[in-house]
Every structure is written in structure tokens, then in C-alpha cells.
Design an enzyme around this catalytic site. Structure first.
Site, mmCIF file in Angstrom:
data_model
loop_
_atom_site.group_PDB
_atom_site.id
_atom_site.type_symbol
_atom_site.label_atom_id
_atom_site.label_comp_id
_atom_site.label_asym_id
_atom_site.label_seq_id
_atom_site.Cartn_x
_atom_site.Cartn_y
_atom_site.Cartn_z
ATOM 1 C CB SER A 50 -0.879 0.014 1.245
ATOM 2 O OG SER A 50 -1.602 -1.187 1.348
HETATM 3 N N1 SAH Z 1 -0.488 -4.201 3.881
HETATM 4 C C1 SAH Z 1 0.059 -4.932 2.774
HETATM 5 C C2 SAH Z 1 -0.961 -4.923 1.655
HETATM 6 C C3 SAH Z 1 -0.732 -5.985 0.671
HETATM 7 S S1 SAH Z 1 -2.011 -6.104 -0.531
HETATM 8 C C4 SAH Z 1 1.350 -4.290 2.294
HETATM 9 O O1 SAH Z 1 1.445 -3.062 2.422
HETATM 10 O O2 SAH Z 1 2.225 -4.993 1.819
HETATM 11 C C5 SAH Z 1 -3.213 -7.088 0.311
HETATM 12 C C6 SAH Z 1 -2.803 -8.459 0.735
HETATM 13 O O3 SAH Z 1 -3.980 -9.138 1.165
HETATM 14 C C7 SAH Z 1 -2.193 -9.323 -0.365
HETATM 15 O O4 SAH Z 1 -0.941 -9.772 0.050
HETATM 16 C C8 SAH Z 1 -3.191 -10.487 -0.508
HETATM 17 O O5 SAH Z 1 -2.591 -11.718 -0.817
HETATM 18 C C9 SAH Z 1 -3.836 -10.510 0.877
HETATM 19 N N2 SAH Z 1 -5.143 -11.164 0.931
HETATM 20 C C10 SAH Z 1 -6.167 -11.122 0.036
HETATM 21 N N3 SAH Z 1 -7.195 -11.894 0.464
HETATM 22 C C11 SAH Z 1 -6.826 -12.431 1.663
HETATM 23 C C12 SAH Z 1 -7.445 -13.330 2.590
HETATM 24 N N4 SAH Z 1 -8.669 -13.857 2.382
HETATM 25 N N5 SAH Z 1 -6.774 -13.676 3.711
HETATM 26 C C13 SAH Z 1 -5.517 -13.189 3.942
HETATM 27 N N6 SAH Z 1 -4.876 -12.344 3.092
HETATM 28 C C14 SAH Z 1 -5.513 -11.968 1.964
#
Ligand code: SAH
Length: 211
Positions: free
Chosen positions: A61
Site C-alpha cells: 500500500s
Molecule cells: N499491507 C500490505 C498490503 C498488501 S495487498 C502491504 O502493504 O504490503 C493485500 C494483501 O492481502 C495481499 O498480500 C493479498 O494476498 C492478501 N489477501 C487477500 N485476500 C486475503 C485473505 N482472504 N486472507 C488473507 N490475506 C488476503
């Protein structure tokens, strides 16, 4: 990295100019080496204001969104436990680790989970428990949290997560609304759930199952 201090103070000033007011959160962002959470090839862009790819089709993000979500989740006297759904590269997790007593974070993509585990351990964030699993199932290691933060957008608020909020707990999440997404803050009270619309946002979708 050369001039890192310089990059970081510019970075913090620009977050302040974008409206982030909580000085504790700005100090925390200034102290965390964001470049260590992203691919070596993209490290020169670590203090830009973009969302960057972290592999597996996911993005870290943008710093503004991390700061904004941290500001929304902040309640001075209620910073016990937090559950994060979507560890990704672990950068938001690191910020939460500096704000809350205990952090649990769930990621559905194993490669990302393992990489975040390594990065966070190397930086000694030791109040964090990382779980490889599906966030829709909630957390099986702990029943209740003071705060829950989703960094991927579901279509509806996941019931199992809502049930894991303490009374007076709050949840921050992006939700699909028609063709777009909105960031919401929910507060659980004796009289029910209060929902506040914060802003238009764009997050990756929250998907079911492990990958
Ligand atoms: N805060 C993180 C955001 C990554 S994007 C950062 O700044 O790196 C969102 C993340 O949510 C992704 O890695 C994706 O794989 C994860 N995600 C999506 N659906 C999910 C679920 N059902 N359970 C756990 N993680 C999930």
C-alpha cells in the site's frame, strides 16, 4: 542506502502535507526502513508515494494509505491487540507493531507470508504473530481483538471478523461499493455497529482460500 535520512525526512514532510497529523505515527514511519520491505530492484522508489509491486500480483500500500489507516485505527487508550488481514510485505504490520501491544497478521499467499516473516524477524518486530491462512476464517489463535484492519477489499463485511471484535473495538476496511471501493471505520458498541464512510480507495480484492 545513501542519503536515507534525507529521503525519510522529505517523505515525512510530504505525508504531513497530505494531511497526516498524528506525530507518533509520523515518527514510527520515519523509523521503519521501508526499502527493506520491497524488491531490491525497486528500492530507490521506497520513499515515493506510490503503491509498488511486491510479487504474486500484489502491491505494498502507498505510504499515505498506511499512515491514514494507522491514524484511523489509533485510539490513545485502547491499543491492546490488533488483527491484520493481508500481511503482504509486512510494512503495515511493522507500523502496527510499533502502535499496539500485540499484532496478529494473516496472509493467504504462502510466498508473501514467508518473506514478511523473514523481514520482520530481521528487524526484531517480536510482538507480531504471522499466520498463513484465509482471513475470511478469522483468527483461530486468539478470540478477540481491540482492532481489526483489512488491507484487501471484500464485497461484504466478513461476519467471522466482526465477531472477533471486542466491545468498543474498531474495524478499518475497504469495501466494494458498485464499481468502486470505499474505506470504512466500524465501531462495535453495546447498541450495535456504527459505520463511518472515510474515503474512496483502491485495494486488491480479498480472495477466499489459501494460495
Ligand atoms: N499491507 C500490505 C498490503 C498488501 S495487498 C502491504 O502493504 O504490503 C493485500 C494483501 O492481502 C495481499 O498480500 C493479498 O494476498 C492478501 N489477501 C487477500 N485476500 C486475503 C485473505 N482472504 N486472507 C488473507 N490475506 C488476503
Amino acid at each position: 542506502m545513501n542519503n536515507n535520512k534525507n529521503f525519510r525526512s522529505k517523505f515525512i514532510n510530504s505525508l504531513r502535507n497530505q494531511g497526516i497529523k498524528n506525530e507518533l505515527i509520523l515518527d514510527i514511519l520515519a523509523a521503519i526502513p521501508r526499502e527493506l520491505f520491497i524488491e531490491p530492484a525497486l528500492r530507490t522508489r521506497a520513499y515515493d508515494h506510490d503503491a509498488l509491486p511486491i510479487g504474486c500480483n500484489q502491491t505494498i500500500s502507498s505510504p499515505y494509505i498506511v499512515a491514514k489507516m494507522s491514524e484511523i485505527i489509533f485510539e490513545r487508550d485502547n491499543m491492546g491487540s490488533v488483527l491484520e488481514i493481508g500481511t503482504g510485505c509486512g510494512y503495515q504490520t511493522a507500523v502496527l507493531s510499533s502502535l499496539f501491544n500485540d499484532v496478529v497478521s494473516i496472509e493467504r499467499i504462502e510466498a508473501l507470508h514467508l518473506r514478511a516473516k523473514k523481514t520482520l524477524a530481521s528487524l526484531n518486530f517480536d510482538n507480531v504473530t504471522l499466520i498463513y491462512g484465509d482471513g475470511y476464517e478469522g483468527c483461530t489463535k486468539q478470540s478477540y481483538f481491540d482492532a481489526i484492519i483489512l488491507t484487501a477489499a471484500p464485497k461484504v463485511i466478513p461476519d467471522k471478523l466482526l465477531n472477533q471484535l471486542n466491545e468498543n473495538g474498531r474495524m478499518i476496511l475497504p469495501l466494494h461499493a458498485g464499481g468502486s471501493q470505499k474505506l470504512f471505520r466500524l465501531k462495535k458498541t453495546k447498541n450495535g455497529i456504527h459505520k463511518k464512510d472515510i474515503d474512496d480507495v483502491r485495494f486488491v480484492p480479498m480472495l477466499e482460500g489459501k494460495a
